[in-house]
Structures are given as C-alpha cells and as structure tokens.
Enzyme design. Sequence first.
Site, PDB file in Angstrom:
ATOM      1  N   LYS A  66       0.831  -1.210   0.000  1.00  0.00           N
ATOM      2  CA  LYS A  66       0.000   0.000   0.000  1.00  0.00           C
ATOM      3  C   LYS A  66       0.866   1.260   0.000  1.00  0.00           C
ATOM      4  CE  LYS A  66      -4.185  -1.730   2.304  1.00  0.00           C
ATOM      5  NZ  LYS A  66      -5.059  -1.585   3.505  1.00  0.00           N
ATOM      6  N   ALA A  87      -1.550   2.097   6.622  1.00  0.00           N
ATOM      7  CA  ALA A  87      -1.706   1.072   7.650  1.00  0.00           C
ATOM      8  C   ALA A  87      -2.573  -0.049   7.109  1.00  0.00           C
ATOM      9  CB  ALA A  87      -2.330   1.661   8.911  1.00  0.00           C
ATOM     10  N   ASP A  88      -2.427  -1.213   7.702  1.00  0.00           N
ATOM     11  CA  ASP A  88      -3.293  -2.339   7.355  1.00  0.00           C
ATOM     12  C   ASP A  88      -3.557  -3.140   8.619  1.00  0.00           C
ATOM     13  OD1 ASP A  88      -4.609  -3.807   5.054  1.00  0.00           O
ATOM     14  OD2 ASP A  88      -3.521  -5.448   6.027  1.00  0.00           O
ATOM     15  N   THR A  89      -4.792  -3.566   8.787  1.00  0.00           N
ATOM     16  CA  THR A  89      -5.204  -4.306   9.978  1.00  0.00           C
ATOM     17  C   THR A  89      -5.815  -5.636   9.583  1.00  0.00           C
ATOM     18  OG1 THR A  89      -5.657  -2.250  11.183  1.00  0.00           O
ATOM     19  CG2 THR A  89      -6.687  -4.248  12.032  1.00  0.00           C
ATOM     20  N   ALA A 124      -0.204  -3.162  10.930  1.00  0.00           N
ATOM     21  CA  ALA A 124       1.105  -2.712  10.452  1.00  0.00           C
ATOM     22  C   ALA A 124       0.972  -1.260   9.999  1.00  0.00           C
ATOM     23  CB  ALA A 124       1.586  -3.581   9.300  1.00  0.00           C
TER      24      ALA A 124
END
EC number: 3.6.1.9
Length: 209
Positions: A66, A87-89, A124
Amino acid sequence: MSTSAASLHPFVYLASQSPRRQELLQQLGVRFELLLPRPDEDAEALEAELPGERAHAYVQRVCVAKAHAARARLVAGGHAARPILVADTTVTIDDAILGKPVDADDAFAMLTRLAGRDHEVLTAVAVVDAEGTLLPAALSVSKVRFAALHAEAIRRYVASGEPLGKAGAYGVQGRAAEFIGHIDGSYSGIMGLPLFESAALLRAARIDF
C-alpha cells in the site's frame, strides 16, 4: 539536536479511507490530507493472500505494498512531496486470516468463530518520507478476548451493519465493545492505527504536530 520548525512538514498524506484512522490522527493533532486510490486502481488486489501466508507476514506485506502504491499515486498525480502514512489491519485466529467480511453471512461466520475465544489483532504501519524512502514499518500486536455469544446476539450485531468493512467483522469502538472481555495490547491498534508506533514514525518523517 532539535529540528527547526522550517524543516518540518505541515501535514501528512493519509492513504486510507478509514474514518477511524482519520479520527485517531486528529487525536494526535496531526494535520493530514487524504491520498485515496484512483478509480482505475485495483486497491483490493493488494489485500489478496498468498498461499500459505501467515498473518504477521501478510499484514506487513500488504502495508508495504500500500505504501508503494500510495507513493506512485502521489507522483502520478503531481501532488506536493510530503510524507505518506499507510496502515493495514487484520484479525487472526487458528492461524487463519480474517479480513473484511464479503457479506453478512461471512460476518456471521467470523463472529461465530471468535465467540468465547482469544484472537489477535495485527496492525502494520508504514511511512514513506517526502523523498520517497520507505521507513522501517512497525507492527502492533494485540490480544482480544470475546465473550461467549449466542447466535441471536451475533445476528443482531450483523444486522446493524457495523461489521461490514472491518477486519474480523467488528469494531472495538462501536457496538462490539459489549462482546470484549479483555484486551492485552493497543486499543488504538485494534481500531486500526496504533498511536504509539504511528507517532514515532511521523516524527521520524519530520511531521509537525
């Protein structure tokens, strides 16, 4: 040595549509502008799992992907060179990755799986600085314990519409709070943007806040 105000960036680009991430940045006092995917971008393709991929590796890989996509978007759009936050969850249980549910039935299945058990929420975070350098990404790991849930309680929650668009099919800051008996980790990380790690990255990228 202190950093002079003149060398600080007045805002960061946030490459996320998440209202929760926007709220959390506002909580820190960080000014931001949205840098969202263009209509011709296949943003969902970045979140596809690789065969045999574990959750910790998955969420960090997607976050970095991303970040690179957002930087390319900035350059292609001719935007001012400023740092970018991404961010990634994801949620993981039994070594399975629970991303965003595709529909109400998928949300019901995810919540049924989480009911009465512990799971992990991984977020992250990465920042690309104004020069285009990807700073070392951070990973927030939190453990969440769900209460035992009857099918009717799950159905009511799914019917509220809240689970859709959220990793693991729930929002810790919403109605699902009544399901959560214990948290070990970062509340903001579970929401989608761990503030401790994010603040450190933003200061490293010379954001003024």
